[in-house]
Design a protein around this motif. Sequence first.
Motif, PDB file in Angstrom:
ATOM      1  N   ASN A 113      43.184  32.097  46.522  1.00 48.26           N
ATOM      2  CA  ASN A 113      43.587  33.408  45.727  1.00 48.26           C
ATOM      3  C   ASN A 113      44.486  34.328  47.083  1.00 48.26           C
ATOM      4  O   ASN A 113      44.195  33.812  48.083  1.00 48.26           O
ATOM      5  CB  ASN A 113      42.394  34.379  45.346  1.00 48.26           C
ATOM      6  N   ALA A 114      45.393  34.877  46.356  1.00 52.31           N
ATOM      7  CA  ALA A 114      46.200  35.751  47.353  1.00 52.31           C
ATOM      8  C   ALA A 114      46.586  37.038  46.722  1.00 52.31           C
ATOM      9  O   ALA A 114      46.957  37.153  45.639  1.00 52.31           O
ATOM     10  CB  ALA A 114      47.687  34.900  47.644  1.00 52.31           C
ATOM     11  N   ASN A 115      46.524  38.148  47.414  1.00 56.34           N
ATOM     12  CA  ASN A 115      46.699  39.495  46.858  1.00 56.34           C
ATOM     13  C   ASN A 115      48.388  39.842  47.074  1.00 56.34           C
ATOM     14  O   ASN A 115      48.700  39.639  48.402  1.00 56.34           O
ATOM     15  CB  ASN A 115      45.956  40.410  47.595  1.00 56.34           C
TER      16      ASN A 115
ATOM     17  N   ASP B 180      46.036  39.853  41.982  1.00 56.27           N
ATOM     18  CA  ASP B 180      45.494  38.865  42.551  1.00 56.27           C
ATOM     19  C   ASP B 180      46.282  37.407  41.904  1.00 56.27           C
ATOM     20  O   ASP B 180      46.256  37.306  40.715  1.00 56.27           O
ATOM     21  CB  ASP B 180      43.928  38.709  42.400  1.00 56.27           C
ATOM     22  N   LEU B 181      46.936  36.649  42.516  1.00 51.15           N
ATOM     23  CA  LEU B 181      47.342  35.550  42.261  1.00 51.15           C
ATOM     24  C   LEU B 181      46.801  34.496  42.584  1.00 51.15           C
ATOM     25  O   LEU B 181      45.770  34.428  43.642  1.00 51.15           O
ATOM     26  CB  LEU B 181      48.875  35.340  42.939  1.00 51.15           C
ATOM     27  N   LYS B 182      46.677  33.302  42.020  1.00 48.89           N
ATOM     28  CA  LYS B 182      46.085  32.109  42.315  1.00 48.89           C
ATOM     29  C   LYS B 182      47.170  30.985  42.614  1.00 48.89           C
ATOM     30  O   LYS B 182      48.283  30.772  42.164  1.00 48.89           O
ATOM     31  CB  LYS B 182      45.368  31.219  41.139  1.00 48.89           C
ATOM     32  N   GLY B 183      46.944  30.254  43.980  1.00 47.54           N
ATOM     33  CA  GLY B 183      47.871  29.124  44.247  1.00 47.54           C
ATOM     34  C   GLY B 183      47.170  27.713  44.089  1.00 47.54           C
ATOM     35  O   GLY B 183      45.891  27.613  44.252  1.00 47.54           O
TER      36      GLY B 183
ATOM     37  N   LYS C  22      51.956  25.664  43.067  1.00 52.92           N
ATOM     38  CA  LYS C  22      51.871  26.345  41.866  1.00 52.92           C
ATOM     39  C   LYS C  22      51.337  27.690  41.793  1.00 52.92           C
ATOM     40  O   LYS C  22      50.187  27.848  42.270  1.00 52.92           O
ATOM     41  CB  LYS C  22      51.095  25.526  40.644  1.00 52.92           C
ATOM     42  N   ILE C  23      51.845  28.821  41.262  1.00 50.82           N
ATOM     43  CA  ILE C  23      51.256  30.202  41.176  1.00 50.82           C
ATOM     44  C   ILE C  23      51.120  30.691  39.875  1.00 50.82           C
ATOM     45  O   ILE C  23      52.186  30.408  39.079  1.00 50.82           O
ATOM     46  CB  ILE C  23      52.360  30.987  41.957  1.00 50.82           C
ATOM     47  N   THR C  24      50.125  31.138  39.796  1.00 46.42           N
ATOM     48  CA  THR C  24      49.753  31.557  38.537  1.00 46.42           C
ATOM     49  C   THR C  24      49.026  33.226  38.550  1.00 46.42           C
ATOM     50  O   THR C  24      48.262  33.213  39.498  1.00 46.42           O
ATOM     51  CB  THR C  24      48.871  30.831  37.568  1.00 46.42           C
ATOM     52  N   GLY C  25      48.942  33.793  37.528  1.00 50.54           N
ATOM     53  CA  GLY C  25      48.119  35.164  37.791  1.00 50.54           C
ATOM     54  C   GLY C  25      48.381  35.995  36.383  1.00 50.54           C
ATOM     55  O   GLY C  25      49.035  35.481  35.319  1.00 50.54           O
TER      56      GLY C  25
ATOM     57  N   THR D  60      50.793  36.080  51.107  1.00 42.55           N
ATOM     58  CA  THR D  60      50.290  34.724  51.528  1.00 42.55           C
ATOM     59  C   THR D  60      51.429  33.727  51.389  1.00 42.55           C
ATOM     60  O   THR D  60      51.689  32.588  52.139  1.00 42.55           O
ATOM     61  CB  THR D  60      49.149  34.388  51.061  1.00 42.55           C
ATOM     62  N   PHE D  61      52.037  33.747  50.119  1.00 39.17           N
ATOM     63  CA  PHE D  61      52.999  32.835  49.716  1.00 39.17           C
ATOM     64  C   PHE D  61      54.199  32.599  50.554  1.00 39.17           C
ATOM     65  O   PHE D  61      55.033  31.544  50.821  1.00 39.17           O
ATOM     66  CB  PHE D  61      53.265  32.904  48.205  1.00 39.17           C
ATOM     67  N   GLN D  62      54.862  33.953  51.059  1.00 37.81           N
ATOM     68  CA  GLN D  62      55.849  34.154  51.948  1.00 37.81           C
ATOM     69  C   GLN D  62      55.529  33.335  53.158  1.00 37.81           C
ATOM     70  O   GLN D  62      56.450  32.668  53.858  1.00 37.81           O
ATOM     71  CB  GLN D  62      56.370  35.517  52.051  1.00 37.81           C
TER      72      GLN D  62
END
Length: 239
Positions: free
Chosen positions: A66-68, A85-88, A124-127, A216-218
């Motif tokens: 998880n990433a905020n 909150d996104l899921k990776g 893969k990013i979802t949310g 987090t993704f960056q």
Amino acid sequence: MKKFLLGVVMALVATTASAVGPDIFNHLGLGVGVGLTGVTVEAATPITSFVQLRAGVSVMPGIKFNANTEVEYTMDGGNGSSDVDLKGNLKRLQGQAIFNVYPIPTSSFYIAAGAYFGGKELVKITGHSDDLVGQPLNGGVVIGDYKIPADKNGNISGGIKVNSFRPYFGIGIGRAVPGKLLSFNAELGVQIHGKPHLYSDYGELEEPNYPDDDDTFQKIMDKVRVYPNLTFRLCFRAF
């Protein structure tokens, strides 16, 4: 730089092909490994007394995290923002073809050169965000210098992609085609990803009002242009 690395790989292939000896396809090795690319299954054959060729697949299981980050949108003439909150998901399937070059035929030390291909989706990013339901004007999730749009239900879907062809270089100990029944291999190398980029399943990426370089993704995109690989492998001599 990419063209130079590709040239090195092609030169190795050409050199090997011109030096093919009587050992080619006379023996077959099978290897099963685990490492930073996931679970690896490979088949290998000797080309000369100096070179062994291995090819196979690497499967990264669906490791999730998880990433905020922030949501930005415009509605009723004003700008709004909120946290989401996104899921990776790191699930990934790659193919690879790699040459093991043994500078000293009597030693198990080798230099590896080849390439990985396929598996260009790194994450893969979802949310979901309730604030984006109904697609408010310029609404989206901020990742670094980009904003990923949502669908009309407020769902986010996209990811981080890299080059589909990725040169690989490494060093290791062990024979891909063992002289006896079994051998243990350890390998350390790097996979050249190229510059990662974001994509969205629900429209074009946009520029946010307030970029966020600390999510987090960056951070993943900043650090995986060169992907390290440490693999431990058990190899069997089939014949």
